[in-house]
Design a protein around this motif. Structure first.
Motif, short mmCIF file in Angstrom:
data_model
loop_
_atom_site.label_atom_id
_atom_site.label_comp_id
_atom_site.label_asym_id
_atom_site.label_seq_id
_atom_site.Cartn_x
_atom_site.Cartn_y
_atom_site.Cartn_z
N ILE A 85 0.86 -1.19 0.00
CA ILE A 85 0.00 0.00 0.00
C ILE A 85 0.90 1.24 0.00
N ILE A 86 0.52 2.24 -0.76
CA ILE A 86 1.22 3.52 -0.76
C ILE A 86 0.50 4.46 0.20
N SER A 87 1.19 4.89 1.24
CA SER A 87 0.61 5.81 2.22
C SER A 87 1.08 7.22 1.91
N ILE A 88 0.14 8.08 1.52
CA ILE A 88 0.47 9.45 1.13
C ILE A 88 0.17 10.40 2.29
N SER A 89 1.19 11.07 2.77
CA SER A 89 1.00 12.10 3.78
C SER A 89 0.55 13.38 3.08
N ASP A 90 -0.64 13.83 3.42
CA ASP A 90 -1.22 15.00 2.76
C ASP A 90 -0.82 16.26 3.51
N TYR A 91 0.11 17.01 2.92
CA TYR A 91 0.56 18.28 3.49
C TYR A 91 0.01 19.47 2.71
N GLY A 92 -1.15 19.29 2.11
CA GLY A 92 -1.77 20.38 1.37
C GLY A 92 -0.99 20.71 0.11
N ASN A 93 -0.79 21.99 -0.13
CA ASN A 93 -0.09 22.43 -1.35
C ASN A 93 1.36 21.97 -1.41
N ILE A 94 1.93 21.66 -0.26
CA ILE A 94 3.31 21.20 -0.24
C ILE A 94 3.43 19.85 -0.92
N SER A 95 2.40 19.02 -0.78
CA SER A 95 2.37 17.72 -1.48
C SER A 95 1.92 17.97 -2.92
N ARG A 96 2.80 18.58 -3.69
CA ARG A 96 2.43 19.19 -4.97
C ARG A 96 1.98 18.21 -6.05
N LYS A 97 2.37 16.94 -5.94
CA LYS A 97 1.98 15.96 -6.96
C LYS A 97 1.04 14.90 -6.39
N LYS A 98 0.43 15.23 -5.27
CA LYS A 98 -0.43 14.28 -4.59
C LYS A 98 -1.55 13.78 -5.48
N ASP A 99 -2.27 14.70 -6.12
CA ASP A 99 -3.42 14.32 -6.94
C ASP A 99 -3.00 13.46 -8.13
N LYS A 100 -1.90 13.81 -8.77
CA LYS A 100 -1.40 13.02 -9.91
C LYS A 100 -0.97 11.64 -9.45
N LEU A 101 -0.36 11.57 -8.27
CA LEU A 101 0.07 10.28 -7.74
C LEU A 101 -1.13 9.40 -7.42
N ILE A 102 -2.16 9.99 -6.83
CA ILE A 102 -3.37 9.22 -6.53
C ILE A 102 -3.98 8.66 -7.80
#
Length: 296
Positions: free
Chosen positions: A142-159
Motif C-alpha cells: 500500500i502507498i501511504s500518502i501524507s497529505d501536506y496540502g499544497n506542499i504535497s504538490r503531486k499528490k493528486d497526480k500520484l493518486i
C-alpha cells in the motif's frame, strides 16, 4: 499486554485459536515482529521543520541513499530470525526517490513471512519505473500518502496514477505535528524516563521499531539521533541484525528479548520531549537548507 488497536486484537484472536502456537510465542519459540520501519534514504524532496525522523537535522552533505547490500542484509537477517513480520514500513527521507526501490520491493513481494508493506511518501513524486508499478499491484503493498496540502504538490497526480494501476493507497491528512524538541539532553528523573518509555511503547501511536545501518532500535528518534552522533549509542538500546557471529536461532532469542522483554527506558528518551506534553507545530513547515544544522 495491551490491546490497543484492531491489528493487535486480530492477532490475539488468531493466537487464541491456535493454543500450540500461543504456547510457542509465550516461551519465545516463535517470533512475530508486529511492526518495523526501514529507512531507505535520508534524502528528501522536502525540508520539514520538526520531522519525526530527524531528517531536518541532517547536514545536507550527510544525506545519502542507504547501501542496497546493507538493506538486503538487514531484511535477510530479520526474515531468517522471525516467523512472521506483520507490518513493514519503508521510509525516508522520501522512499520513492530511492534508486534501488524495485530490488527491495521484489524481495518483500517474494517473502511470505512479510504480511504487509507500506511505502510512506510525501506526495511530491510520481512512480516512473514500470517495474515498481507492477510489483505494487500485489495486495500486500500500500502507498501511504501524507497529505501536506499544497506542499504535497503531486499528490493528486500520484493518486490518479495509483488508481489507474489498481494499487492500494491511503491518504493521511495532517493538521498538526508533535514537536519532540531538539537533541539536547533533558533532566528527567529515572521515574519520568520509565513513564515516558512505557507510554510510548504500550499506549502511544508513535511506538515503532526502526532499523538503521543494521541495528533495530525502539524508535526512529533514537536510531537517527545515534546516527547523527547526538544520542550516545548504547548496546542495550538496539539489536545488531548484521552480527554474523550468531545463528538465526540466537538472533531470534535476541530479538524476542528486545521486543518483548522488560526495558526500563532507552537512551533516546533523555533527548526527547514527552509525547503527552510536547507542543503542536504546523505541518511540514519548510526550513532553509542553511538552517538545518543549526536546528540540531
Amino acid at each position: 499486554k495491551k490491546i490497543k488497536s484492531f491489528y493487535s486484537l486480530y492477532y490475539l484472536k488468531k493466537l487464541m485459536a491456535n493454543p500450540i502456537r500461543l504456547f510457542r510465542v509465550l516461551i519465545g519459540k516463535e517470533l512475530n515482529v508486529r511492526y518495523a520501519e526501514l529507512p531507505l534514504t535520508t534524502i528528501c524532496t522536502l525540508k520539514c521543520k520538526g520531522c519525526s525522523a530527524l531528517i531536518d537535522s541532517y547536514p545536507a552533505a550527510f544525506t545519502r541513499h542507504m547501501d542496497i547490500n546493507e538493506i538486503m542484509a538487514q531484511l535477510n537477517s530479520l526474515v531468517n530470525a522471525a516467523d512472521s513480520i506483520t507490518w513493514l514500513r519503508l521510509l525516508g527521507g522520501e522512499p520513492l526517490c530511492y534508486p534501488h526501490l524495485y530490488e527491495v520491493l521484489s524481495f518483500i513481494n517474494k517473502e511470505d513471512k512479510i504480511k504487509k508493506c507500506d511505502i510512506a511518501t510525501n506526495g511530491t513524486l510520481l512512480i516512473k519505473d514500470e517495474r515498481i508499478i507492477s510489483v505494487l499491484k500485489n495486495k500486500k503493498f500500500i502507498i501511504s500518502i501524507s497529505d501536506y496540502g499544497n506542499i504535497s504538490r503531486k499528490k493528486d497526480k500520484l493518486i490518479n496514477q495509483l488508481i489507474q494501476n489498481n494499487i492500494k493507497t491511503g491518504i493521511a491528512p495532517h493538521e498538526t505535528w508533535h514537536d519532540f524538541g531538539d537533541l539536547t539532553i533533558r533532566n528527567y528523573s529515572k521515574a519520568e524516563l520509565r513513564e515516558m518509555f512505557y507510554y510510548c511503547k504500550c499506549k502511544s501511536s508513535t511506538s515503532s521499531k526502526s532499523i538503521l545501518h543494521g541495528r533495530m532500535f525502539m524508535c526512529s528518534r533514537n536510531s537517527h539521533g545515534a546516527n547523527l552522533g547526538k544520542i550516545p549509542l548504547k548496546e542495550k538500546d538496539y539489536v545488531d541484525l548484521l552480527d554474523n557471529t550468531v545463528s538465526p536461532q540466537e538472533m531470534k532469542k535476541r530479538l524476542f528479548k528486545f521486543l518483548y522483554g522488560y526495558i526500563p527506558y532507552v537512551e533516546g528518551c533523555k533527548y526527547c520531549s514527552h509525547v503527552r506534553h510536547c507542543k503542536s507545530i504546523p505541518v511540514a513547515e519548510q526550513i532553509n537548507v542553511n538552517d538545518r544544522q543549526s536546528y540540531v
